[in-house]
Write a protein that holds these residues in place. Structure first.
Motif, mmCIF file in Angstrom:
data_model
loop_
_atom_site.group_PDB
_atom_site.id
_atom_site.type_symbol
_atom_site.label_atom_id
_atom_site.label_comp_id
_atom_site.label_asym_id
_atom_site.label_seq_id
_atom_site.Cartn_x
_atom_site.Cartn_y
_atom_site.Cartn_z
ATOM 1 N N THR A 100 -2.323 -4.038 8.190
ATOM 2 C CA THR A 100 -1.407 -4.221 7.286
ATOM 3 C C THR A 100 -0.190 -4.758 7.878
ATOM 4 O O THR A 100 0.004 -4.565 9.091
ATOM 5 C CB THR A 100 -0.848 -2.859 6.533
ATOM 6 N N ASN A 159 -4.787 -8.401 0.930
ATOM 7 C CA ASN A 159 -4.162 -8.911 -0.322
ATOM 8 C C ASN A 159 -3.709 -10.661 0.023
ATOM 9 O O ASN A 159 -3.671 -11.314 -0.936
ATOM 10 C CB ASN A 159 -2.827 -8.328 -0.808
ATOM 11 N N ASN A 210 0.817 -1.359 0.015
ATOM 12 C CA ASN A 210 0.129 -0.018 0.152
ATOM 13 C C ASN A 210 0.910 1.191 0.158
ATOM 14 O O ASN A 210 2.142 1.066 0.005
ATOM 15 C CB ASN A 210 -0.981 -0.034 1.228
ATOM 16 N N PRO A 260 -1.340 -5.220 2.652
ATOM 17 C CA PRO A 260 -2.609 -5.206 3.324
ATOM 18 C C PRO A 260 -3.228 -6.655 3.378
ATOM 19 O O PRO A 260 -2.717 -7.625 2.510
ATOM 20 C CB PRO A 260 -3.506 -4.586 2.172
#
Length: 196
Positions: free
Chosen positions: A189, A161, A152, A158
């Motif tokens: 994250t 993902n 990010n 993140p």
């Protein structure tokens, strides 16, 4: 009576190796006829697009590549001091996750030779048998690289993902992260350099 030889052919499998040409990179123009847009590559770090080479089914140039139907788009792509015929500078990458979902990515190189080299090299990498049959360690390394290439704005990975990469079952992935004592909320994250 002569002894019969078995019909087994030895196939030497070589691990994929990326040529220096691909490592150095080249500038391509990506074009999309549906959206009628042209993009210059490389993109900024925040706009990274990844394509798994195991999804690449064909890489074409010349007469086999896709050329724009619209004259205005062809004119836009054939400007400047580009060397060679337009169709010979076109590169079409055909991808498919199955027999139904087939996509084409269209690029144009600055020179015919550049398009030809990239087509040959990318197709060679995508058709390598070892890259389609990775062991567990290489599969995990591939997943790690995929995650670290799409951070990010703060340079962190993140959790969404990770969920998207490993499973459609979000709860299962979050449980695995929790069991490893890692943050597991959807908006959380991870700092990727800490975990490698």
């Amino acid at each position: 009576m002569a002894s019969a030889q078995p019909g087994v052919h030895a196939l030497k499998l070589q691990p994929p190796s990326v040529s220096q040409t691909l490592r150095n990179g080249s500038n391509f123009i990506k074009w999309d006829e549906v959206r009628n847009q042209i993009c210059l590559y490389p993109l900024s770090k925040l706009e990274t697009e990844l394509l798994d080479l195991t999804l690449v089914k064909d890489v074409r140039t010349g007469r086999s590549s896709k050329t724009p139907k619209e004259a205005k788009l062809r004119e836009l792509l054939d400007v400047g001091n580009l060397v060679g015929r337009l169709e010979n500078r076109m590169v079409t990458v055909v991808t498919a996750s199955d027999l139904v979902n087939v996509n084409q990515l269209n690029f144009i190189a600055t020179q015919e030779e550049e398009a030809k080299v990239w087509c040959e090299e990318v197709f060679s990498l995508s058709s390598n048998l070892l890259s389609h049959n990775l062991n567990r360690d290489h599969s995990l390394l591939k997943a790690y690289v995929k995650l670290t290439l799409q951070p990010n704005a703060e340079g962190r990975i993140p959790v969404k993902n990770i969920v998207r990469l490993f499973s459609s079952d979000r709860k299962r992935v979050e449980n695995a992260l929790e069991n490893c004592k890692l943050p597991y909320g959807r908006v959380i994250t991870l700092n990727h350099s800490f975990y490698y």
